[in-house]
Design a protein around this motif. Structure first.
Motif, PDB file in Angstrom:
ATOM      1  N   MET A   1       0.852  -1.166   0.000  1.00 23.26           N
ATOM      2  CA  MET A   1       0.000   0.000   0.000  1.00 23.26           C
ATOM      3  C   MET A   1       0.900   1.232   0.000  1.00 23.26           C
ATOM      4  N   SER A   2       0.794   2.060  -0.989  1.00 21.80           N
ATOM      5  CA  SER A   2       1.621   3.259  -1.091  1.00 21.80           C
ATOM      6  C   SER A   2       0.971   4.426  -0.372  1.00 21.80           C
ATOM      7  N   ILE A   3       1.801   5.170   0.346  1.00 26.31           N
ATOM      8  CA  ILE A   3       1.364   6.380   1.035  1.00 26.31           C
ATOM      9  C   ILE A   3       2.352   7.484   0.682  1.00 26.31           C
ATOM     10  N   PRO A   4       1.943   8.768   0.760  1.00 24.32           N
ATOM     11  CA  PRO A   4       2.921   9.834   0.535  1.00 24.32           C
ATOM     12  C   PRO A   4       3.903   9.903   1.710  1.00 24.32           C
ATOM     13  N   ALA A   5       5.087  10.404   1.457  1.00 24.24           N
ATOM     14  CA  ALA A   5       6.126  10.473   2.489  1.00 24.24           C
ATOM     15  C   ALA A   5       5.684  11.305   3.695  1.00 24.24           C
ATOM     16  N   THR A   6       4.776  12.244   3.497  1.00 28.28           N
ATOM     17  CA  THR A   6       4.307  13.084   4.608  1.00 28.28           C
ATOM     18  C   THR A   6       3.473  12.300   5.618  1.00 28.28           C
ATOM     19  N   GLN A   7       2.976  11.115   5.252  1.00 26.76           N
ATOM     20  CA  GLN A   7       2.176  10.306   6.168  1.00 26.76           C
ATOM     21  C   GLN A   7       2.993   9.226   6.869  1.00 26.76           C
ATOM     22  N   MET A   8       4.307   9.231   6.670  1.00 23.35           N
ATOM     23  CA  MET A   8       5.173   8.268   7.331  1.00 23.35           C
ATOM     24  C   MET A   8       5.275   8.629   8.814  1.00 23.35           C
ATOM     25  N   ARG A   9       5.166   7.621   9.692  1.00 23.45           N
ATOM     26  CA  ARG A   9       5.191   7.827  11.140  1.00 23.45           C
ATOM     27  C   ARG A   9       6.163   6.855  11.799  1.00 23.45           C
ATOM     28  N   PRO A  10       6.727   7.243  12.955  1.00 21.74           N
ATOM     29  CA  PRO A  10       7.596   6.316  13.692  1.00 21.74           C
ATOM     30  C   PRO A  10       6.845   5.041  14.065  1.00 21.74           C
ATOM     31  N   GLY A  11       7.513   3.903  13.942  1.00 19.47           N
ATOM     32  CA  GLY A  11       6.903   2.617  14.243  1.00 19.47           C
ATOM     33  C   GLY A  11       6.388   1.887  13.023  1.00 19.47           C
ATOM     34  N   MET A  12       6.236   2.596  11.897  1.00 20.30           N
ATOM     35  CA  MET A  12       5.775   1.949  10.667  1.00 20.30           C
ATOM     36  C   MET A  12       6.881   1.089  10.078  1.00 20.30           C
TER      37      MET A  12
ATOM     38  N   ILE B   1       8.267  -0.024   6.395  1.00 18.38           N
ATOM     39  CA  ILE B   1       8.158   0.339   4.985  1.00 18.38           C
ATOM     40  C   ILE B   1       9.102  -0.524   4.159  1.00 18.38           C
ATOM     41  N   LYS B   2       8.797  -0.625   2.865  1.00 23.38           N
ATOM     42  CA  LYS B   2       9.691  -1.309   1.929  1.00 23.38           C
ATOM     43  C   LYS B   2      10.441  -0.224   1.172  1.00 23.38           C
ATOM     44  N   PHE B   3      11.773  -0.228   1.312  1.00 25.82           N
ATOM     45  CA  PHE B   3      12.615   0.784   0.686  1.00 25.82           C
ATOM     46  C   PHE B   3      13.841   0.085   0.123  1.00 25.82           C
ATOM     47  N   LYS B   4      14.112   0.282  -1.154  1.00 22.64           N
ATOM     48  CA  LYS B   4      15.234  -0.371  -1.840  1.00 22.64           C
ATOM     49  C   LYS B   4      15.195  -1.889  -1.658  1.00 22.64           C
ATOM     50  N   ASP B   5      14.023  -2.479  -1.837  1.00 26.14           N
ATOM     51  CA  ASP B   5      13.794  -3.935  -1.784  1.00 26.14           C
ATOM     52  C   ASP B   5      14.103  -4.576  -0.435  1.00 26.14           C
ATOM     53  N   ASP B   6      14.121  -3.811   0.651  1.00 31.64           N
ATOM     54  CA  ASP B   6      14.300  -4.345   1.995  1.00 31.64           C
ATOM     55  C   ASP B   6      13.249  -3.736   2.911  1.00 31.64           C
ATOM     56  N   LEU B   7      12.938  -4.428   3.991  1.00 33.36           N
ATOM     57  CA  LEU B   7      12.007  -3.898   4.980  1.00 33.36           C
ATOM     58  C   LEU B   7      12.773  -3.043   5.985  1.00 33.36           C
ATOM     59  N   HIS B   8      12.192  -1.880   6.313  1.00 36.48           N
ATOM     60  CA  HIS B   8      12.819  -0.955   7.244  1.00 36.48           C
ATOM     61  C   HIS B   8      11.795  -0.499   8.277  1.00 36.48           C
ATOM     62  N   LEU B   9      12.255  -0.326   9.507  1.00 38.22           N
ATOM     63  CA  LEU B   9      11.438   0.208  10.583  1.00 38.22           C
ATOM     64  C   LEU B   9      11.733   1.695  10.688  1.00 38.22           C
ATOM     65  N   VAL B  10      10.691   2.527  10.719  1.00 44.90           N
ATOM     66  CA  VAL B  10      10.856   3.976  10.808  1.00 44.90           C
ATOM     67  C   VAL B  10      11.042   4.350  12.276  1.00 44.90           C
ATOM     68  N   PHE B  11      12.196   4.977  12.599  1.00 43.18           N
ATOM     69  CA  PHE B  11      12.476   5.387  13.976  1.00 43.18           C
ATOM     70  C   PHE B  11      12.030   6.809  14.252  1.00 43.18           C
ATOM     71  N   SER B  12      12.352   7.733  13.354  1.00 44.76           N
ATOM     72  CA  SER B  12      11.943   9.121  13.548  1.00 44.76           C
ATOM     73  C   SER B  12      11.688   9.760  12.194  1.00 44.76           C
ATOM     74  N   VAL B  13      10.836  10.772  12.193  1.00 39.29           N
ATOM     75  CA  VAL B  13      10.466  11.472  10.966  1.00 39.29           C
ATOM     76  C   VAL B  13      10.464  12.966  11.265  1.00 39.29           C
ATOM     77  N   GLU B  14      11.125  13.751  10.402  1.00 43.97           N
ATOM     78  CA  GLU B  14      11.125  15.211  10.523  1.00 43.97           C
ATOM     79  C   GLU B  14      10.746  15.826   9.190  1.00 43.97           C
ATOM     80  N   HIS B  15       9.878  16.825   9.241  1.00 45.93           N
ATOM     81  CA  HIS B  15       9.529  17.587   8.043  1.00 45.93           C
ATOM     82  C   HIS B  15      10.411  18.828   8.066  1.00 45.93           C
ATOM     83  N   ARG B  16      11.302  18.970   7.079  1.00 45.56           N
ATOM     84  CA  ARG B  16      12.285  20.048   7.080  1.00 45.56           C
ATOM     85  C   ARG B  16      12.023  20.985   5.912  1.00 45.56           C
TER      86      ARG B  16
END
Length: 93
Positions: free
Chosen positions: A1-12, A14-29
């Motif tokens: 399921m694709s979401i825009p990068a602005t909806q990414m939250r810690p704890g999610m 995601i699949k990035f570069k063909d690997d699974l990754h856990l999001v630790f922190s997100v900052e809008h800069r």
């Protein structure tokens, strides 16, 4: 399921570069006159490596829904690890 990068939250997860990754922190800069971007701290689930990645706000991110299963370690024979899936007893006494 694709979401825009602005909806990414810690704890999610995601699949990035063909690997699974856990999001630790997100900052809008929004640096000065430059375009805004999302800076996320990610941990690769397979290699446990942490790194910081930048995404443009409209970039599609593949969100992965992961089910956690409680398992018990049984034994390892050198090349494989055997575990047992814990399930609550459905029998009533």
């Amino acid at each position: 399921m694709s979401i825009p990068a602005t909806q990414m939250r810690p704890g999610m997860v995601i699949k990035f570069k063909d690997d699974l990754h856990l999001v630790f922190s997100v900052e809008h800069r929004t640096p000065g006159n430059l375009r805004a971007f999302i800076q996320a701290k990610l941990r690769n689930i397979r290699t446990v490596a942490m790194f910081v990645e930048r995404f443009r706000s409209p970039d599609p991110i593949d969100r992965v829904i992961v089910d956690e299963v409680k398992m018990e370690y049984l034994y390892s024979d050198g090349t494989t690890t055997t575990s047992w899936t814990w399930r609550p007893s459905s029998r009533r006494t």
